[in-house]
Each structure stands twice: as C-alpha cells, then as structure tokens.
Enzyme design. Structure first.
Site, PDB file in Angstrom:
ATOM      1  CB  ALA A 212      -9.388  -5.092  -3.400  1.00  0.00           C
TER       2      ALA A 212
ATOM      3  CG  LEU B  44       0.010  -3.154  -1.445  1.00  0.00           C
ATOM      4  CD1 LEU B  44       0.483  -4.308  -2.324  1.00  0.00           C
ATOM      5  CD2 LEU B  44       1.143  -2.667  -0.550  1.00  0.00           C
ATOM      6  CB  SER B  45      -3.019  -5.511  -0.290  1.00  0.00           C
ATOM      7  OG  SER B  45      -3.583  -6.619   0.369  1.00  0.00           O
ATOM      8  CB  ALA B  46      -7.094  -3.361   1.439  1.00  0.00           C
TER       9      ALA B  46
END
Length: 405
Positions: free
Chosen positions: A158, A153-155
C-alpha cells in the site's frame, strides 16, 4: 517520536497487523559478497521517523539503478531483505537496494501508515522520509535518478502505491504485492474495510485519487506490476483488480488486457497497454510475497511466514524494471507511435512486444540455447525457452532487442 493512537494499537493488535509475521526469523545463508545491509543515519529531516538501510553490492558502478523495499507489518528491513530474493539480483545485475524500516514507536505492529493523510501526502511524513532516502542515495551512491523503483508487501505494498502516486517524478516503476489502491484508506477504520472486503470504484475515480496526489503534474507516470493471491483473505483479491483499474486509468490504457499468459506456480499474467501495467494472479496463494527457493536463474527467496513458495516475484519485477542490464528502460508514453528504423526489414515488429519466449524465438526476436531464450542483439537471457515463460522485449535497433519495455 510519534505514537499511534490507542485505537490503532488495539485494532492492529486484534487483526495481527496487516497479517505479516516477522520474516527475520527465517535463516538464510550469508552472501559471498563482503557487502552487507547497513543502516544509514542523517539522510534528511526524516519527518516520518523511519529508519533507512542500504545495500550496495561489491563493484556497484556509478549511475546504477536502485530499488526501494517496503516491508509488511511486524517485519523489519533485514528480514525482508534476506528472504525476498532481492539481494541475489542486486549482486548479479549490480543495483542498489534501499530498505525502509518502520519502528514500533510509529505504529504498534511496525506497519507503514498507509492510511494516515499526514504520511501519504507529497512532502509530508513517511512518504517524504522515503523520498529523502532516495535523494540520499542519488547524492552519495551515484544512483541514476531516472532508474529508481519501489516494491512492497501488504502495508508496504500500500505504501508502494503511495510513493508511485505522490512521487511520479521520482519512481520510474513499482510493484504492489498484496496491497490496496492509493487512498482507498484514509483512516484506521476504513483501512480494514479496504483490506476486506475491499472497495469498488470506477477506474476514473481511482485514477483521480492518484492524479490529485501531485496536482498539476504532467510528466510520465510510473509503470506498475500488481501481485495478488486468489486465496488471500487478509487483503482480498478484489484489491488486485481495483489496483489494476487505478493504474491502467492513470497510464491511460484500457482495462482489457493486451495479452495473457500462464506462468509457473499457478500464476497467470495479464498485461495492459504497452506493458504499462501487469497483474499477476497466483491461484490458491494466500497473503504474502511470492518466492521460489532454488538456484535457477528465475528462482529466489526463502519460504516462510508470508514468504510463499509459488513463483519468484522479485525476478519478474527486476525484469519488468529493466534491471538486468537492459539499458535505461524509459517509461513508455501510451500515445507514442513507434518510428520504424529505416534500415530495418519491411516486417519490423512493434517497438515493444510481450509474448512467450517460444513465440519470441519463432518470430526472430530471440534465439534459444541450452534450454534458455536470449534476446537477439543484446544476448540478454530471458528465461526458459518454452510457451509458458513470458518476456517483454523492446527493439532498440535493427535486429537488436533488450529485455523490458
């Protein structure tokens, strides 16, 4: 232990990291199984100074799959494990979970450093630490090396893209939730511009960044599922589209979907190629992991900060990865031509078909019982029998279908 620069601390603090709150504060009921999430030490040289946690369900057979989970900023391994819903399906379908954790000593808000070249390059930093966790699981848990997956998720999303790009020989497929394309960000400053408003590149330019992550590699590339809320103002929806462009180019398929469908939770699904890439757009959803609390087969997770009550993304990803007993789920080659089975009827359907469960039943690839659809031959449950619930079925023999392609 490595320390981030003062600008990293100030910028991340000012922006509330990648806007991910501590999920461990959301309480969940203890599982019936005796198995627990356990910290693992000594899993390798660990150049990224990450912590490793592992969950092995009771009765985990040898040669089982494994999923690597990567939390978001200010989150931790136990919170993401508890609230994302992955434990439910690990217990049900018997696969291992490897949960990486970023300590605050590496990053002020415990974000994976997806923007640092030293952590996003094959053989270095945090990327290598995560790969070493997988190696440890293969050696010590009997994990099937051809059935390893990653989701974040998110970071963490990425960083999931980082792992898929840098280690295509390790991961068969992955899931990027509210993340950004690989190598969009190469510094703290442009990490924020990648998040919002986002960066627009051609599919080929995005694809070249992935291909450059492991120069000379000619093997199969991972299949990828991408999740993004249409109302995400932290990591804008453009990132979902650009990630789609990146991974369809890497997989060698068109940016025009081969099928589209509507799913629960105001979710639309676009499938690209032969189920090479999936893009889920959740209408009205902000920044977080999509969950759908409840006891039904396709429900999972606990709603809370950055765990948003819409649809169980974990269930969809588990099916996409082929974790529900559907066999080895090899990565399909886009240029491969299916060879008809000699004993099949003249109307043998394609090797892999993505359609609504209603359409699968109508076409004779599945049957329905008690409101659910089941794949012919394997008898695997596909979910609700209706026109809104979509499944991917692969034919492995005459009138024998398994879930996942």
């Amino acid at each position: 232990m490595r320390r981030s620069s003062s600008i990293l601390t100030r910028l991340l603090g000012a922006a509330a990291g990648l806007a991910l709150a501590v999920a461990g504060a959301v309480a969940v009921a203890a599982p019936a199984q005796a198995a627990t999430l356990t910290q693992v030490t000594g899993f390798g040289s660990n150049p990224g100074n990450l912590a490793m946690y592992a969950y092995r369900p009771d009765g985990l057979p040898a040669n089982s799959p494994a999923v690597v989970l990567l939390h978001g900023c200010t989150q931790n391994a136990s919170g993401y494990f508890a609230n994302s819903g992955w434990q439910k399906y690990a217990d049900q379908w018997k696969f291992a979970l490897i949960v990486a954790q970023q300590p605050s000593g590496n990053n002020a808000n415990s974000c994976f450093n997806f923007f640092e070249a030293g952590d996003t390059t094959r053989g270095q930093g945090e990327a290598l630490s995560i790969k070493q966790m997988v190696d440890h699981a293969k050696t010590n848990y009997g994990v099937n090396g051809s059935r390893v997956y990653v989701s974040g998720l998110s970071a963490g999303g990425a960083m999931s893209a980082v792992m898929l790009a840098t280690y295509p020989d390790v991961f068969a497929a992955g899931s990027i939730i509210a993340g950004i394309p690989y190598r969009c960000a190469t510094s703290m400053v442009n990490a924020f511009s990648c998040m919002n408003p986002g960066a627009d590149k051609t599919p080929a330019a995005w694809g070249d960044l992935v291909r450059g992550a492991y120069s000379g590699y000619t093997g199969p590339r991972p299949r990828v599922a991408i999740w993004h809320g249409t109302s995400d103002t932290t990591v804008t929806p453009l990132n979902g589209t650009e990630s789609r462009d990146q991974w369809t180019n890497v997989r060698g398929v068109s940016q025009t979907p081969t099928s589209t469908s509507s799913l629960p939770g105001n979710t639309s699904l676009e499938v690209y190629g032969n189920d090479d890439v999936r893009l889920y757009r959740i209408s009205g959803m902000g920044h977080g992991t999509p969950v759908d609390p409840g006891s039904a087969a396709e429900q999972c997770g606990t709603a809370g900060a950055y765990f948003l009550d819409t649809i169980c993304s974990t269930y969809r990803d588990a099916l996409f990865f082929g974790l529900n007993g559907g066999g080895t789920n090899p990565t399909p080659t886009p240029t491969a031509t299916p060879t008809p089975t000699p004993t099949a009827t003249p109307t043998t359907p394609p090797t892999c078909v993505t359609a609504s469960n209603y359409a699968h039943v109508a076409a004779g690839r599945a049957y329905q019982s008690g409101g659910y659809a089941y794949a012919n031959g394997s008898n695997q449950r596909m979910g609700l029998y209706n026109t809104f619930y979509t499944s991917a079925l692969k034919q492995t023999g005459p009138n024998h279908w398994v879930v996942g392609c």
